[in-house]
Design an enzyme around this catalytic site. Structure first.
Site, PDB file in Angstrom:
ATOM      1  CE  LYS A  28      -3.778   0.762  -1.264  1.00  0.00           C
ATOM      2  NZ  LYS A  28      -4.500   0.326  -0.055  1.00  0.00           N
TER       3      LYS A  28
ATOM      4  CB  SER B  22      -0.925   0.034   1.219  1.00  0.00           C
ATOM      5  OG  SER B  22      -2.091  -0.693   0.959  1.00  0.00           O
TER       6      SER B  22
ATOM      7  CE1 TYR C 264      -3.512   0.418   4.823  1.00  0.00           C
ATOM      8  CE2 TYR C 264      -2.578  -0.544   6.795  1.00  0.00           C
ATOM      9  CZ  TYR C 264      -2.561  -0.365   5.433  1.00  0.00           C
ATOM     10  OH  TYR C 264      -1.589  -0.967   4.697  1.00  0.00           O
TER      11      TYR C 264
ATOM     12  CB  VAL D  77      -0.339  -5.814   4.282  1.00  0.00           C
ATOM     13  CG1 VAL D  77      -1.686  -5.282   4.693  1.00  0.00           C
ATOM     14  CG2 VAL D  77      -0.242  -5.982   2.787  1.00  0.00           C
TER      15      VAL D  77
ATOM     16  CE1 TYR E 116      -3.757  -1.345  -5.308  1.00  0.00           C
ATOM     17  CE2 TYR E 116      -4.429  -3.653  -5.191  1.00  0.00           C
ATOM     18  CZ  TYR E 116      -4.148  -2.458  -4.576  1.00  0.00           C
ATOM     19  OH  TYR E 116      -4.241  -2.357  -3.203  1.00  0.00           O
TER      20      TYR E 116
HETATM   21  N1  GLN Z   1      -1.749  -5.443  -2.215  1.00  0.00           N
HETATM   22  C1  GLN Z   1      -2.432  -5.252  -0.982  1.00  0.00           C
HETATM   23  C2  GLN Z   1      -3.936  -5.370  -1.174  1.00  0.00           C
HETATM   24  O1  GLN Z   1      -4.441  -4.838  -2.100  1.00  0.00           O
HETATM   25  C3  GLN Z   1      -2.079  -3.918  -0.410  1.00  0.00           C
HETATM   26  C4  GLN Z   1      -2.778  -3.648   0.897  1.00  0.00           C
HETATM   27  C5  GLN Z   1      -1.982  -2.982   1.940  1.00  0.00           C
HETATM   28  O2  GLN Z   1      -0.754  -2.907   1.944  1.00  0.00           O
HETATM   29  N2  GLN Z   1      -2.698  -2.524   2.921  1.00  0.00           N
HETATM   30  O3  GLN Z   1      -4.621  -5.977  -0.396  1.00  0.00           O
END
Ligand code: GLN
Length: 322
Positions: free
Chosen positions: A69, A66, A243, A261, A191
């Site tokens: 992003k 993430s 988050y 994550v 993605y």
């Molecule tokens: N690739 C992960 C997902 O889409 C990224 C999520 C994350 O790092 N929170 O679930």
């Protein structure tokens, strides 16, 4: 006022304080992520003037997840401009988990670019411009920010691609409301690939210091992001970067940041520092437990909170890090 060697000492002290913190669990919903070594812990700090302070497993590679992003969001802001992007992605905290299958009830837009729905929409906008080559442009931009050529971890990519059905649900919902073009499969593969780009703590700190340095990589001196994009990236990192635990983070740490994550967190002290931590055990919200603890201590000791009454962060850094 802290001196250079005191910052290095502090980074080592933070490592020693928290390297035995065992809270949390390694993510396993993407099977390949569960193979991470839970003991890894690294802290890297890079000043906007180019000084590095690091300790621990700072060369250990992990996938950006993430933390891609805000960077892809910056890319679409630069390509399409703020107005066009806001038609498809809002900038409000959702109060929901990052992978919630939910859009704003009135506008059908994703709440913000830091949740999966918003990030997939941003990737969809890139796809509109570059098609399947989008991943090359993403790799190129991330590599410029990190100051070296980054690569994709194909095993993590395949692992997420073969299990990412929740993201498929989100993407089809987005298609239903015309938020992404009718290339769901292709957009999701991009993605998943962008989330699987390999970085280490050193790279992540360089990426954050590039943002802190108003878009110019402090090591290569290349301009990577425009100042306008930086402002919007940092704003949404501040309000939505951790988050649904962002409120507490802002209260206790007070640094715009983004977590992933895989266990990384990067934080940006405007015009001063890029900070990155890596440790794969995650708390309930999906943020690295040791990473949060490390950021909290670093922010407190150096006065880096945006509203720290001493503002000692700005004081010492402007004089020290020339
Ligand atoms: N690739 C992960 C997902 O889409 C990224 C999520 C994350 O790092 N929170 O679930």
């Amino acid at each position: 006022m802290a001196k250079k060697h005191e910052i290095q000492f502090l980074v080592e002290q933070i490592y020693q304080t928290y390297h035995e913190l065992e809270d949390g669990a390694v993510a396993d919903y993407i099977p390949q992520l569960s193979l991470a070594n839970p003991e890894h812990f690294g802290i890297s700090v890079l000043s906007a003037k180019g000084n590095f302070f690091e300790y621990g497993d700072t060369n250990q590679l992990f996938t950006i997840q993430s933390m891609s992003k805000p960077l892809v969001y910056g890319m679409v802001l630069e390509i399409f401009g703020k107005q066009e992007v806001e038609k498809k992605i809002d900038i409000e905290p959702s109060g929901e988990a990052f992978n919630s299958i939910e859009l704003q009830p009135q506008t059908n837009r994703p709440y913000n670019p830091m949740v999966n729905a918003g990030a997939i929409t941003a990737t969809g906008m890139l796809f509109n411009k570059y098609g399947k080559d989008s991943i090359d442009f993403i790799l190129e931009k991330f590599s410029q920010a990190a100051g070296r050529n980054l690569e994709i971890d194909m095993e993590v990519y395949h692992s997420e691609s073969s299990t990412g059905h929740r993201n498929r649900a989100i993407a089809y919902l987005l298609l239903n409301f015309d938020m992404i073009p009718d290339y769901v499969v292709q957009i999701l593969e991009i993605y998943f690939a962008q989330c699987s780009i390999l970085v280490n703590c050193h790279d992540l700190a360089t990426i954050s210091a590039t943002i802190a340095n108003l878009g110019e990589n402090p090591q290569t001196k290349k301009e990577v992001f425009s100042i306008d994009a930086i402002k919007d990236m940092l704003s949404v990192m501040y309000t939505c970067g951790l988050y649904d635990n962002t409120g507490r983070w802002v209260n206790e740490v007070g640094i715009p940041a983004k977590s992933g994550v895989s266990g990384g967190i990067f934080g940006v002290v405007n015009r001063q520092l890029g900070i990155a931590t890596y440790s794969p055990k995650l708390d309930f919200f999906g943020n690295s437990s040791r990473g949060i603890a490390a950021f909290r201590m670093l922010s407190k000791e150096l006065g880096l909170h945006a509203f720290d009454c001493m503002n000692s962060g700005s004081n010492f850094l402007s004089t020290l890090l020339k």
